[in-house]
Design a protein around this motif. Structure first.
Motif, mmCIF file in Angstrom:
data_model
loop_
_atom_site.group_PDB
_atom_site.id
_atom_site.type_symbol
_atom_site.label_atom_id
_atom_site.label_comp_id
_atom_site.label_asym_id
_atom_site.label_seq_id
_atom_site.Cartn_x
_atom_site.Cartn_y
_atom_site.Cartn_z
ATOM 1 N N GLY A 1 42.623 41.961 32.849
ATOM 2 C CA GLY A 1 43.221 42.303 33.404
ATOM 3 C C GLY A 1 44.377 40.818 33.699
ATOM 4 O O GLY A 1 43.461 40.108 34.684
ATOM 5 N N ALA A 2 44.957 40.162 32.857
ATOM 6 C CA ALA A 2 45.814 39.360 33.636
ATOM 7 C C ALA A 2 47.255 39.139 34.360
ATOM 8 O O ALA A 2 47.752 38.509 34.018
ATOM 9 C CB ALA A 2 46.659 39.028 32.123
ATOM 10 N N GLY A 3 47.067 39.711 35.079
ATOM 11 C CA GLY A 3 48.003 39.387 36.408
ATOM 12 C C GLY A 3 47.925 37.599 37.221
ATOM 13 O O GLY A 3 46.740 37.231 36.869
ATOM 14 N N ALA B 1 51.413 43.200 38.453
ATOM 15 C CA ALA B 1 52.415 43.437 40.005
ATOM 16 C C ALA B 1 52.761 41.952 40.211
ATOM 17 O O ALA B 1 53.076 41.809 41.049
ATOM 18 C CB ALA B 1 51.688 43.901 40.863
ATOM 19 N N ALA C 1 43.204 47.505 26.708
ATOM 20 C CA ALA C 1 42.591 47.933 27.715
ATOM 21 C C ALA C 1 41.178 48.148 27.720
ATOM 22 O O ALA C 1 40.496 48.430 27.198
ATOM 23 C CB ALA C 1 43.192 49.157 27.767
ATOM 24 N N GLY C 2 40.760 47.470 28.869
ATOM 25 C CA GLY C 2 39.520 47.679 29.596
ATOM 26 C C GLY C 2 39.411 49.268 29.681
ATOM 27 O O GLY C 2 39.996 49.710 29.947
ATOM 28 N N GLY D 1 44.589 45.216 39.517
ATOM 29 C CA GLY D 1 45.324 45.611 40.446
ATOM 30 C C GLY D 1 45.411 46.801 40.494
ATOM 31 O O GLY D 1 43.899 47.046 40.829
ATOM 32 N N GLY E 1 41.655 40.290 43.438
ATOM 33 C CA GLY E 1 42.690 40.547 43.538
ATOM 34 C C GLY E 1 43.480 41.987 44.086
ATOM 35 O O GLY E 1 42.119 42.383 45.139
ATOM 36 N N GLU E 2 44.150 42.697 43.535
ATOM 37 C CA GLU E 2 44.282 43.778 44.569
ATOM 38 C C GLU E 2 43.627 44.935 43.926
ATOM 39 O O GLU E 2 43.392 45.707 44.566
ATOM 40 C CB GLU E 2 46.086 44.628 43.844
ATOM 41 C CG GLU E 2 46.478 45.699 45.034
ATOM 42 C CD GLU E 2 47.820 45.148 43.927
ATOM 43 O OE1 GLU E 2 48.818 44.892 43.714
ATOM 44 O OE2 GLU E 2 48.332 47.300 44.341
HETATM 45 P P1 ADP Z 1 45.715 41.285 40.553
HETATM 46 O O1 ADP Z 1 46.628 39.514 40.544
HETATM 47 O O2 ADP Z 1 45.892 41.377 42.190
HETATM 48 O O3 ADP Z 1 44.908 41.394 40.135
HETATM 49 P P2 ADP Z 1 48.291 42.189 38.950
HETATM 50 O O4 ADP Z 1 48.903 43.803 38.957
HETATM 51 O O5 ADP Z 1 49.231 41.106 39.251
HETATM 52 O O6 ADP Z 1 47.421 42.514 39.719
HETATM 53 O O7 ADP Z 1 47.172 42.986 37.490
HETATM 54 C C1 ADP Z 1 46.815 43.397 36.958
HETATM 55 C C2 ADP Z 1 46.240 43.248 35.539
HETATM 56 O O8 ADP Z 1 45.370 44.223 35.061
HETATM 57 C C3 ADP Z 1 48.293 43.783 35.568
HETATM 58 O O9 ADP Z 1 49.376 42.700 34.688
HETATM 59 C C4 ADP Z 1 48.053 45.270 34.233
HETATM 60 O O10 ADP Z 1 49.137 45.598 33.168
HETATM 61 C C5 ADP Z 1 46.561 45.220 34.474
HETATM 62 N N1 ADP Z 1 45.426 45.930 33.442
HETATM 63 C C6 ADP Z 1 45.575 47.331 34.549
HETATM 64 N N2 ADP Z 1 44.409 47.590 33.767
HETATM 65 C C7 ADP Z 1 43.692 47.698 32.961
HETATM 66 C C8 ADP Z 1 42.638 47.407 31.490
HETATM 67 N N3 ADP Z 1 41.707 48.708 32.201
HETATM 68 N N4 ADP Z 1 42.540 46.717 30.999
HETATM 69 C C9 ADP Z 1 43.635 45.106 30.576
HETATM 70 N N5 ADP Z 1 44.501 45.064 32.007
HETATM 71 C C10 ADP Z 1 44.439 46.106 32.719
#
Ligand code: ADP
Length: 457
Positions: free
Chosen positions: A11-13, A42, A149-150, A184, A421-422
């Motif tokens: 996840g790259a948030g 987000a 996606a993981g 997230g 994170g979230e």
């Molecule tokens: P936070 O910064 O709190 O972690 P965000 O919503 O900013 O929350 O970032 C979460 C990121 O993780 C989003 O960019 C989302 O698309 C990504 N994400 C969600 N599920 C997966 C997954 N299975 N594999 C890779 N990335 C994912």
């Protein structure tokens, strides 16, 4: 495809990027997966107001604040539903994380410190902060895989040793000494969002599907506060389904002249200018909520709104022309009775509401405790804007310890598995505290990167 790394971040948030950057700065190899075609989640939609309690900037400014004060305020705001251990991590480490965030040797993110306070704003909002962080991760040698996606944790003898991932045409096995989950929230997943929220409008990130909640079933992860979703009052919804938070417009309307909310019976029901939490509880009871405005307050509403991403002068024109719609964004009527008729409100209800409102203005207040100073005009035209509750962030998720390790239902740390994170539950209680969502992404991401680094040494 088989990859081997020190630390795998999923996840790259905001949280995943700060986790990756701090792990890289600790001298590790990092692979960062993002399932969407872009980083940011987000976080890139956020305003990027960021808690800075205990930071050097705040201390130098002389602004009075402390971890204890922040904790007390967040407990009161979240109605004590907060997980105190998680809240303690936040209030005690957010200052150091903020220092690192703005330090040229740290994340080197640009923040505006012209106004001292508990929070500071990232320059260019969330999108600007995310852009800098992604660049920093790439410059530090992080391997970023977009559209990947993981999907599943790899577990050996109870220890997490990597994860499987998928892109459109490849399947990955990624071996790692530690995995940090930063996927997230789960607002975009109807199976996880409690039913009572699903009738509201979802205005969060599309990628917030709670994947880590599913993936961590394999380690029997403990989930907390899954019943809490962050709701905002005062939102419009366009025919396309997109929602927009209307506080700048609403504030202007209430300050300018008569403007009030009514329910499906054409009756006022709350202090429109009271606490968001109280207004949400009141709006929840209604089938529909309409903001009733005279011309001056409608002009003030538009002044606050026009220029925001999905609210333009053309939009307003188009919405008003659609006056006959059964589910209008907004309608116009020459008289209050015209308006009531178009909205299917009981005959005479809006006229009665306006008369009562103006009598309350004469008295200075109403039965809800709102201070009233300006009457609603006796002359048309009048407008109604349909107001919705919308939700975006989710407040529940993985239960962690003070090393950012994921806990199982026996409250034992799962070896090799961290979260930030979230996706972490419990920080906020039942409603979020201003600045702390973004502040938590930055703080928990950095903490997880540092903690995972020290544990794999
Ligand atoms: P936070 O910064 O709190 O972690 P965000 O919503 O900013 O929350 O970032 C979460 C990121 O993780 C989003 O960019 C989302 O698309 C990504 N994400 C969600 N599920 C997966 C997954 N299975 N594999 C890779 N990335 C994912």
């Amino acid at each position: 495809v088989e990859l081997t790394t020190d630390i795998l971040v999923i996840g790259a948030g905001g949280a995943g990027l700060t986790a990756s950057l701090s792990a890289l700065q600790e001298g590790n190899k990092v692979v960062l997966l993002e399932k969407m075609s872009f980083a940011g989640g987000a976080s890139s939609m956020a305003g990027a107001g960021t808690t800075a309690t205990g930071s050097k900037w705040q201390i130098e400014s002389g602004y009075e604040d402390s971890p204890e004060m922040l904790k007390a305020d967040m407990l009161a705001n979240g109605h004590n539903y907060n997980d105190e251990a998680t809240l303690d991590i936040f209030v005690n480490t957010v200052g150091a994380a903020f220092d690192w965030l703005v330090d040229p040797e740290g994340a080197n993110v640009e923040y505006d410190n012209s106004e001292p306070g508990r929070t500071y704003s990232g320059v260019g909002r969330g999108a600007g902060v995310v852009k800098t962080l992604l660049q920093r991760v790439e410059d530090a040698g992080g391997d970023v895989y977009l559209n990947t996606a993981g999907t599943e944790l790899i577990i050996e003898n109870g220890k997490v040793v990597g994860a499987k991932a998928e892109s459109k045409d490849k399947i990955y096995t990624i071996n790692a000494k530690a995995v940090i989950l930063a996927t997230g929230g789960f607002g975009a997943n109807d199976e996880l969002v409690p039913a009572e929220y699903q009738e509201f409008v979802y205005a969060g990130a599309a990628g917030a599907t709670g994947d880590a909640i599913e993936m961590t079933k394999a380690v029997d992860a403990d989930l907390i506060n899954m019943e809490f979703v962050n709701v905002q009052p005062n939102s419009i919804v366009m025919p396309s389904g997109l929602g927009q938070y209307c506080n700048p417009g609403v504030g202007g309307a209430y300050a300018t002249s008569g403007a009030f909310l009514v329910n499906e019976n054409g009756v006022r029901f709350a202090n429109e200018q009271g606490k968001a939490y109280d207004l949400i509880q009141a709006m929840k009871q209604n089938k529909t909520n309409y903001l009733i405005l005279d011309q001056a307050s409608f002009d003030a509403f538009n002044k606050g709104m026009i220029g925001s991403a999905i609210y333009t002068e053309e939009n307003v024109k188009e919405w008003l022309e659609n006056n006959g719609s059964s589910n209008p964004v907004m309608v116009k009527g020459e008289t209050l009775e015209d308006l009531a008729k178009t909205l299917n409100l009981p005959e005479g209800s809006l006229t009665a509401a306006a008369e009562k409102y103006n009598a309350d203005v004469a008295a200075g207040t109403d039965e809800f405790g709102r201070k009233l100073t300006v009457e609603i005009s006796n002359d048309g035209p009048y407008y109604a804007v349909q107001m919705w509750l919308r939700y975006y962030a989710t407040l529940g998720g993985l239960h962690i310890n003070d090393q950012m390790q994921v806990l199982n239902t026996k409250q034992e740390a799962v070896d090799g598995l961290f979260a930030a994170g979230e996706v972490v539950g419990g920080l906020e209680g039942d409603i979020y505290y201003g600045g702390s969502l973004f502040g938590w992404a930055m703080t928990s991401g950095r903490n997880a990167g540092v903690s995972a680094s020290s544990m794999i040494k």
